[in-house]
Design an enzyme around this catalytic site. Structure first.
Site, PDB file in Angstrom:
ATOM      1  N   PHE A 162       1.850   7.439  11.894  1.00 43.00           N
ATOM      2  CA  PHE A 162       0.603   7.427  12.764  1.00 43.00           C
ATOM      3  C   PHE A 162      -0.306   6.516  11.817  1.00 43.00           C
ATOM      4  O   PHE A 162      -0.015   5.640  11.338  1.00 43.00           O
ATOM      5  CB  PHE A 162       0.194   8.653  13.387  1.00 43.00           C
ATOM      6  CG  PHE A 162       1.082   8.786  14.513  1.00 43.00           C
ATOM      7  CD1 PHE A 162       2.482   9.249  14.376  1.00 43.00           C
ATOM      8  CD2 PHE A 162       0.517   8.847  15.859  1.00 43.00           C
ATOM      9  CE1 PHE A 162       3.143   9.583  15.411  1.00 43.00           C
ATOM     10  CE2 PHE A 162       1.234   9.440  16.986  1.00 43.00           C
ATOM     11  CZ  PHE A 162       2.675   9.750  16.879  1.00 43.00           C
ATOM     12  N   TYR A 187       5.571  -5.915  17.293  1.00 42.53           N
ATOM     13  CA  TYR A 187       5.804  -4.992  15.969  1.00 42.53           C
ATOM     14  C   TYR A 187       6.468  -3.971  16.331  1.00 42.53           C
ATOM     15  O   TYR A 187       7.509  -3.364  15.552  1.00 42.53           O
ATOM     16  CB  TYR A 187       4.200  -4.724  15.414  1.00 42.53           C
ATOM     17  CG  TYR A 187       4.253  -3.689  14.451  1.00 42.53           C
ATOM     18  CD1 TYR A 187       4.976  -3.916  13.274  1.00 42.53           C
ATOM     19  CD2 TYR A 187       3.533  -2.656  14.713  1.00 42.53           C
ATOM     20  CE1 TYR A 187       5.012  -2.957  12.193  1.00 42.53           C
ATOM     21  CE2 TYR A 187       3.626  -1.389  13.766  1.00 42.53           C
ATOM     22  CZ  TYR A 187       4.297  -1.826  12.320  1.00 42.53           C
ATOM     23  OH  TYR A 187       4.440  -0.965  11.653  1.00 42.53           O
ATOM     24  N   PHE A 203     -14.408  -1.755  18.491  1.00 44.59           N
ATOM     25  CA  PHE A 203     -13.694  -2.402  19.468  1.00 44.59           C
ATOM     26  C   PHE A 203     -13.641  -1.427  20.951  1.00 44.59           C
ATOM     27  O   PHE A 203     -12.636  -0.729  20.984  1.00 44.59           O
ATOM     28  CB  PHE A 203     -12.373  -2.620  19.006  1.00 44.59           C
ATOM     29  CG  PHE A 203     -12.343  -3.658  17.840  1.00 44.59           C
ATOM     30  CD1 PHE A 203     -13.034  -4.720  17.909  1.00 44.59           C
ATOM     31  CD2 PHE A 203     -11.236  -3.484  16.805  1.00 44.59           C
ATOM     32  CE1 PHE A 203     -13.003  -5.541  16.714  1.00 44.59           C
ATOM     33  CE2 PHE A 203     -11.127  -4.264  15.684  1.00 44.59           C
ATOM     34  CZ  PHE A 203     -12.286  -5.478  15.821  1.00 44.59           C
ATOM     35  N   ASP A 210      -4.651  -1.796  22.296  1.00 44.02           N
ATOM     36  CA  ASP A 210      -5.012  -0.464  21.683  1.00 44.02           C
ATOM     37  C   ASP A 210      -4.785   0.682  22.692  1.00 44.02           C
ATOM     38  O   ASP A 210      -5.574   0.877  23.778  1.00 44.02           O
ATOM     39  CB  ASP A 210      -6.525  -0.364  21.035  1.00 44.02           C
ATOM     40  CG  ASP A 210      -6.707  -1.214  19.763  1.00 44.02           C
ATOM     41  OD1 ASP A 210      -5.501  -1.078  18.986  1.00 44.02           O
ATOM     42  OD2 ASP A 210      -7.727  -1.480  19.192  1.00 44.02           O
ATOM     43  N   HIS A 230      -7.653  -2.827   9.428  1.00 45.92           N
ATOM     44  CA  HIS A 230      -7.553  -1.350   9.603  1.00 45.92           C
ATOM     45  C   HIS A 230      -8.914  -0.755   9.514  1.00 45.92           C
ATOM     46  O   HIS A 230      -9.936  -1.196   8.892  1.00 45.92           O
ATOM     47  CB  HIS A 230      -6.786  -0.437   8.549  1.00 45.92           C
ATOM     48  CG  HIS A 230      -5.180  -0.970   8.831  1.00 45.92           C
ATOM     49  ND1 HIS A 230      -4.071  -1.078   7.753  1.00 45.92           N
ATOM     50  CD2 HIS A 230      -4.567  -0.924   9.826  1.00 45.92           C
ATOM     51  CE1 HIS A 230      -3.107  -1.372   8.345  1.00 45.92           C
ATOM     52  NE2 HIS A 230      -3.246  -1.362   9.729  1.00 45.92           N
ATOM     53  N   LEU A 231      -9.255   0.482  10.152  1.00 48.45           N
ATOM     54  CA  LEU A 231     -10.525   0.737  10.468  1.00 48.45           C
ATOM     55  C   LEU A 231     -11.196   1.291   9.331  1.00 48.45           C
ATOM     56  O   LEU A 231     -12.232   0.751   8.924  1.00 48.45           O
ATOM     57  CB  LEU A 231     -10.679   1.886  11.664  1.00 48.45           C
ATOM     58  CG  LEU A 231     -12.029   2.617  11.682  1.00 48.45           C
ATOM     59  CD1 LEU A 231     -13.023   1.635  12.368  1.00 48.45           C
ATOM     60  CD2 LEU A 231     -11.677   3.915  12.660  1.00 48.45           C
ATOM     61  N   TYR A 284       0.911  -1.336   0.149  1.00 47.27           N
ATOM     62  CA  TYR A 284       0.093   0.135  -0.171  1.00 47.27           C
ATOM     63  C   TYR A 284       0.758   1.212  -0.073  1.00 47.27           C
ATOM     64  O   TYR A 284       0.738   2.096  -0.909  1.00 47.27           O
ATOM     65  CB  TYR A 284      -1.003  -0.203   0.929  1.00 47.27           C
ATOM     66  CG  TYR A 284      -1.619   1.093   1.606  1.00 47.27           C
ATOM     67  CD1 TYR A 284      -2.547   1.946   0.805  1.00 47.27           C
ATOM     68  CD2 TYR A 284      -1.767   1.573   2.712  1.00 47.27           C
ATOM     69  CE1 TYR A 284      -3.111   3.138   1.069  1.00 47.27           C
ATOM     70  CE2 TYR A 284      -2.568   2.847   3.336  1.00 47.27           C
ATOM     71  CZ  TYR A 284      -3.143   3.469   2.238  1.00 47.27           C
ATOM     72  OH  TYR A 284      -3.819   4.482   2.714  1.00 47.27           O
ATOM     73  N   THR A 288       2.509 -10.031   0.959  1.00 51.84           N
ATOM     74  CA  THR A 288       1.359  -9.185   1.285  1.00 51.84           C
ATOM     75  C   THR A 288       0.908  -8.417   0.092  1.00 51.84           C
ATOM     76  O   THR A 288       0.003  -7.838   0.063  1.00 51.84           O
ATOM     77  CB  THR A 288       1.403  -8.467   2.584  1.00 51.84           C
ATOM     78  OG1 THR A 288       2.355  -7.601   2.655  1.00 51.84           O
ATOM     79  CG2 THR A 288       1.391  -9.478   3.925  1.00 51.84           C
ATOM     80  N   GLY A 289       1.968  -8.078  -0.681  1.00 45.38           N
ATOM     81  CA  GLY A 289       1.829  -7.079  -1.797  1.00 45.38           C
ATOM     82  C   GLY A 289       1.121  -7.562  -3.195  1.00 45.38           C
ATOM     83  O   GLY A 289       0.811  -8.781  -3.238  1.00 45.38           O
TER      84      GLY A 289
HETATM   85  N1  UFG Z   1     -10.890  -0.443  15.006  1.00 46.69           N
HETATM   86  C1  UFG Z   1     -12.459  -0.774  15.225  1.00 46.69           C
HETATM   87  N2  UFG Z   1     -12.864  -1.961  14.410  1.00 46.69           N
HETATM   88  C2  UFG Z   1     -12.106  -2.172  13.225  1.00 46.69           C
HETATM   89  C3  UFG Z   1     -10.726  -1.989  12.936  1.00 46.69           C
HETATM   90  C4  UFG Z   1     -10.270  -0.955  14.005  1.00 46.69           C
HETATM   91  O1  UFG Z   1     -12.947  -0.435  16.187  1.00 46.69           O
HETATM   92  O2  UFG Z   1     -12.653  -3.014  12.557  1.00 46.69           O
HETATM   93  C5  UFG Z   1     -10.272   0.502  15.842  1.00 46.69           C
HETATM   94  C6  UFG Z   1      -9.130   0.087  16.425  1.00 46.69           C
HETATM   95  O3  UFG Z   1      -9.588  -0.472  17.954  1.00 46.69           O
HETATM   96  C7  UFG Z   1      -8.592   1.522  16.926  1.00 46.69           C
HETATM   97  C8  UFG Z   1      -8.647   2.158  15.431  1.00 46.69           C
HETATM   98  O4  UFG Z   1      -9.911   1.716  15.187  1.00 46.69           O
HETATM   99  O5  UFG Z   1      -9.078   2.091  18.012  1.00 46.69           O
HETATM  100  C9  UFG Z   1      -7.674   2.277  14.532  1.00 46.69           C
HETATM  101  O6  UFG Z   1      -7.568   0.920  14.246  1.00 46.69           O
HETATM  102  P1  UFG Z   1      -6.640   0.628  12.834  1.00 46.69           P
HETATM  103  O7  UFG Z   1      -6.398  -0.633  13.149  1.00 46.69           O
HETATM  104  O8  UFG Z   1      -6.925   1.093  11.851  1.00 46.69           O
HETATM  105  O9  UFG Z   1      -5.191   1.333  13.376  1.00 46.69           O
HETATM  106  P2  UFG Z   1      -4.127   1.247  14.849  1.00 46.69           P
HETATM  107  O10 UFG Z   1      -4.244   2.463  15.412  1.00 46.69           O
HETATM  108  O11 UFG Z   1      -4.479  -0.127  15.684  1.00 46.69           O
HETATM  109  O12 UFG Z   1      -2.634   0.604  13.983  1.00 46.69           O
HETATM  110  C10 UFG Z   1      -2.096   1.836  13.064  1.00 46.69           C
HETATM  111  C11 UFG Z   1      -1.223   0.852  12.178  1.00 46.69           C
HETATM  112  C12 UFG Z   1      -0.031   0.406  12.964  1.00 46.69           C
HETATM  113  C13 UFG Z   1       0.741   1.411  13.867  1.00 46.69           C
HETATM  114  C14 UFG Z   1      -0.220   2.093  14.587  1.00 46.69           C
HETATM  115  C15 UFG Z   1       0.452   3.200  15.166  1.00 46.69           C
HETATM  116  O13 UFG Z   1      -1.993   0.028  11.534  1.00 46.69           O
HETATM  117  O14 UFG Z   1       0.707  -0.378  12.087  1.00 46.69           O
HETATM  118  O15 UFG Z   1      -1.315   2.675  13.780  1.00 46.69           O
HETATM  119  O16 UFG Z   1      -0.507   4.283  15.482  1.00 46.69           O
HETATM  120  F1  UFG Z   1       1.403   0.847  14.374  1.00 46.69           F
END
Ligand code: UFG
Length: 319
Positions: free
Chosen positions: A165, A137, A202, A278, A183-184, A11, A35-36
């Site tokens: 971020f 990670y 979550f 988280d 990812h969200l 990505y 993964t790519g």
């Molecule tokens: N979330 C949900 N539902 C989902 C997916 C995510 O509620 O289906 C929430 C997560 O709990 C979190 C927020 O949405 O609170 C963001 O989650 P992401 O998975 O999109 O991103 P993260 O913040 O967990 O992680 C990202 C990158 C990591 C990096 C991190 C550092 O994916 O590689 O930011 O901030 F390390």
């Protein structure tokens, strides 16, 4: 410049590779396609399928710099299978650094992460704040940052680490399409597309205004431009570290609402428990890269970030 982009079929790597080609650089993408996607390698870049642990032959062709994206990057998976994260992210990168040294490649721009900070004591987070990663990670990426400082001091390597971020959005046809999507924003948009029934939220009991986690979402095109600036700023014998974010936090609920507005479609939500690991709030201070490299986000609005991701997802599906 003659550039090697590891992970350039992923990505973020594909967006940076595309911008480098547009700037007139001679770009080779090295990716094992674990993964790519081969079709994510931008037009005008050469593609070599292979591993970062075996890049010596390729590097010996002569490169001015490596932009290193190839990595395993899922926080949750890293907690379940730490060995794979240490082997790929630290072991793989050390092999790459040794191969660069042998081939005389003088510069590297490295994809680091906000996950190196763990649960922050304060936000916005500055580069000098404590690094206490809460996952293998984050720990493996922090170990690479440490190694880069040593390689810069010992061998004169010119290194820049960019601590991302939450990256989102798309750049033209280049968008997020992971086989297992955690990812969200892409997950919420998949609900809008009808590919998933609902989005899992979550946790709603965090110490934030609406009880859901707050994150700093940055447009992938803005993130990518920082790499071009970092490449120019590389200085022999110096390891620079910069955070990359917009400096503004949005809660999970706010993100879902913006996705509803952008798509105009219903997005059912199912509230579930917290996801382990988280932190409640992660927001970047990107003042250092703004001050030192003149970086400035051009698409800071969450609306435009989501709109670009949505457009690329529709385009990919021929809609
Ligand atoms: N979330 C949900 N539902 C989902 C997916 C995510 O509620 O289906 C929430 C997560 O709990 C979190 C927020 O949405 O609170 C963001 O989650 P992401 O998975 O999109 O991103 P993260 O913040 O967990 O992680 C990202 C990158 C990591 C990096 C991190 C550092 O994916 O590689 O930011 O901030 F390390």
């Amino acid at each position: 410049m003659r550039l090697l982009v590891t992970g350039g079929a992923g990505y973020i790597g594909s967006v940076v590779a595309a911008q480098l080609v547009e700037e007139g650089h001679d770009v080779t993408v090295l990716d094992d396609l674990s993964t790519g996607h081969a079709d994510a390698v931008p037009e005008g870049a050469r593609f070599v399928r292979g591993s970062i642990t075996d890049a010596g032959g390729l590097l010996a062709e002569g490169f001015d710099a490596v932009l290193h994206f190839a990595a395993k990057s899922l926080v949750g998976e890293s907690v379940e299978r730490p060995g794979e994260y240490w082997a790929c992210n630290l072991g793989g990168t050390l092999a790459l650094l040794e191969a660069m040294r042998a081939a005389g490649v003088p510069r590297i721009v490295f994809s680091s992460t906000a996950a190196v900070y763990g649960e922050p004591e304060r936000v916005p987070i500055e580069e000098t704040d404590p690094t206490r990663p809460a996952s293998p990670y984050g720990a493996s990426k922090l170990a690479v940052d440490t190694a880069l400082t040593a390689f810069a001091g010992l061998y004169g390597l010119a290194a820049v680490s960019l601590r991302y971020f939450n990256v989102a959005g798309a750049y033209g046809r280049f968008c997020e399409r992971h086989a297992v999507e955690t990812h969200l924003i892409p997950n919420v948009l998949k609900v809008a597309l009808g590919e998933r029934e609902s989005v899992s939220l979550f946790g709603t009991d965090y110490p934030t205004e609406d009880g859901t986690c707050v994150r700093d979402y940055l447009h992938v095109a803005d993130l990518a431009r920082a790499h071009l600036l970092a490449l120019r700023a590389c200085t022999p014998g110096t390891h620079r570290i910069y955070n990359l974010g917009n400096g503004t936090g949005f809660s999970v609920k706010e993100v879902i609402d913006v996705c509803r507005e952008v798509t105009g479609r219903p997005i059912p939500v199912v509230v579930g428990p917290r996801r382990p690991g988280d932190p409640a709030v992660l927001v970047a201070s990107a003042e250092k890269i703004k001050r030192e490299l003149g970086w400035k986000p051009e698409r800071p609005g969450l609306h435009e970030i989501v709109a670009d991701a949505w457009e690329a997802m529709l385009r990919l599906r021929g809609a």
